[in-house]
Design an enzyme around this catalytic site. Structure first.
Site, mmCIF file in Angstrom:
data_model
loop_
_atom_site.group_PDB
_atom_site.id
_atom_site.type_symbol
_atom_site.label_atom_id
_atom_site.label_comp_id
_atom_site.label_asym_id
_atom_site.label_seq_id
_atom_site.Cartn_x
_atom_site.Cartn_y
_atom_site.Cartn_z
ATOM 1 N N VAL A 37 0.861 -1.192 0.000
ATOM 2 C CA VAL A 37 0.000 0.000 0.000
ATOM 3 C C VAL A 37 0.890 1.231 0.000
ATOM 4 O O VAL A 37 1.730 1.378 0.892
ATOM 5 C CB VAL A 37 -0.921 0.040 1.245
ATOM 6 C CG1 VAL A 37 -1.851 1.247 1.179
ATOM 7 C CG2 VAL A 37 -1.711 -1.243 1.403
ATOM 8 N N HIS A 38 0.720 2.101 -1.008
ATOM 9 C CA HIS A 38 1.546 3.307 -1.001
ATOM 10 C C HIS A 38 0.918 4.492 -1.721
ATOM 11 O O HIS A 38 1.380 5.615 -1.560
ATOM 12 C CB HIS A 38 2.902 3.021 -1.661
ATOM 13 C CG HIS A 38 2.842 2.900 -3.144
ATOM 14 N ND1 HIS A 38 2.402 1.765 -3.779
ATOM 15 C CD2 HIS A 38 3.141 3.791 -4.130
ATOM 16 C CE1 HIS A 38 2.450 1.947 -5.092
ATOM 17 N NE2 HIS A 38 2.884 3.167 -5.324
ATOM 18 N N ARG A 39 -0.136 4.280 -2.505
ATOM 19 C CA ARG A 39 -0.660 5.375 -3.320
ATOM 20 C C ARG A 39 -1.352 6.427 -2.457
ATOM 21 O O ARG A 39 -1.950 6.109 -1.419
ATOM 22 C CB ARG A 39 -1.637 4.846 -4.367
ATOM 23 C CG ARG A 39 -0.970 4.019 -5.459
ATOM 24 C CD ARG A 39 -1.973 3.587 -6.512
ATOM 25 N NE ARG A 39 -2.540 4.752 -7.180
ATOM 26 C CZ ARG A 39 -1.955 5.391 -8.187
ATOM 27 N NH1 ARG A 39 -0.801 4.981 -8.638
ATOM 28 N NH2 ARG A 39 -2.539 6.417 -8.740
#
Length: 384
Positions: free
Chosen positions: A216-218
């Site tokens: 998860v990074h956006r």
């Protein structure tokens, strides 16, 4: 899929005459096969959009890439600042040592800066992975990729759908080449062998097909407390079902979780530091389910034959969804329900996916692109 035939090479570029401009780790991964295919003609330029010695340097070494020319003062700036600072330095570099062609990939700020710098100097521009469209104007990447496609002289479309998107926007067919996606060859090349994968599972105390792997990074998932809590809460709920959830934690996500006080949710997951590329592939190959907001994972899962839930509101890679590898889901209850529905299928789902061809080509994309570049250089007039 049908791909562009391998062309004859009219003449080879001079050594270090093809500037390959990139700025993020996913670009390093995607462009590594092309850099190798270009050989001594490749000149790697890293804008520093995402740069740290530990991770970026590790990827360079792992992928066997040459040391890049590294720009300064780019990372950490907002989007406009990254593009502006990169553009100024790239223009100066191209003025001092003019390449015969510039290659950019995908849709990052580095991609747009490289394209603008090439266009300003009249240097032939190659866009790898052209024609991706989410039709979501809220995504900065959508603006980047559209602008780069309309500037490029050679547009290397990974799939027929990408090529159709380009033609629908009025781009001439003789500028478009259907090449496949370099992700196929890089995954095949970097995936650890069976013994290496077994060692990875042992290192992380995991059992094949017995865990979930998430990334998860956006910004859409990390910029607000509610969105990040929904994603991490869903992963924690899935972990409570009995399968561990391994989460290599991106620095952006770690900082956001600390800022929003979400450490209790992270404590229910197996949080580890960011993985090397081969490590990630090896663990993804045996995950019962992948959960990610990454664009690259949407492609990689089709080569690995693993199911993926894409935690995003839109995707520029519908081929992975159409082929049955991926599905778009919202964070929270929808993610939990979709994950449980796939996990209940057991080994039948990955077996079915393993027998499904990747929509991204036959693993010869880099070779095709490398052979097209000299023809582009020969055919286009070069500005003084």
């Amino acid at each position: 899929m049908t791909v562009h035939p391998l062309p004859r090479t009219p003449r080879e570029p001079a050594p270090e005459s093809v500037a390959v401009v990139l700025g993020t780790r996913p670009e390093l991964v995607k462009l590594a096969p092309l850099v190798h295919a270009l050989g001594p003609a490749a000149r790697l330029v890293h804008t520093g959009q995402h740069w740290d010695e530990a991770l970026s340097g590790r990827f360079l070494r792992e992928l066997g890439l040459p040391a890049p020319q590294l720009l300064t003062g780019v990372g950490g700036r907002p989007r406009a600042g990254q593009i502006a600072v990169s553009l100024g330095q790239l223009d100066a570099a191209f003025a001092d040592d003019r390449p015969a062609a510039v290659v950019v990939q995908g849709d990052t700020n580095a991609t747009l800066a490289g394209a603008l710098a090439a266009n300003a100097r009249g240097i032939p521009l190659v866009h790898v992975e052209a024609g991706l469209r989410s039709h979501d104007r809220a995504m900065p990447e959508e603006h980047n990729r559209v602008m780069v496609d309309h500037l490029a002289d050679l547009l290397c479309a990974a799939t027929p759908e990408n090529a159709a998107e380009l033609r629908a926007e009025g781009i001439a067919g003789d500028r478009i080449a259907l090449t496949g996606n370099t992700v196929v060859e890089v995954v095949r090349d970097r995936l650890p062998d069976a013994a290496g994968r077994a060692a990875l599972l042992a290192r992380y105390d995991l059992t094949a097909d017995g865990y979930l792997l998430a990334t998860v990074h956006r910004p859409e998932n990390t910029d607000t407390a509610g969105s990040l809590a929904a994603v991490l809460g869903a992963l924690a709920e899935l972990a409570a079902d009995g399968r561990p959830v391994l989460l290599p934690l991106h620095p952006r996500t770690r900082a956001a979780a600390e800022r929003f006080g979400l450490a209790p949710l992270l404590a229910r997951l197996r949080v580890v530091d960011p993985l090397g590329y081969a490590e990630f592939l090896g663990l993804a190959r045996h995950a019962a389910l992948l959960v990610s907001d990454s664009g690259g994972v949407q492609e990689e899962c089709t080569v690995l034959g693993r199911p993926l839930l894409v935690v995003r509101r839109s995707t520029e890679r519908p081929e992975a969804v159409t082929a049955g590898f991926a599905a778009l889901v919202s964070p929270g209850p929808e993610l939990v329900a979709a994950a449980r529905a796939r996990l209940v299928e057991g080994p039948a789902l990955p077996a079915r996916l393993a027998a499904t061809p990747s929509p991204y080509g036959d693993g010869r994309a880099a070779e095709r692109i490398a052979r097209l570049i000299p023809g582009l250089v020969s055919a286009l007039p070069q500005a003084a």
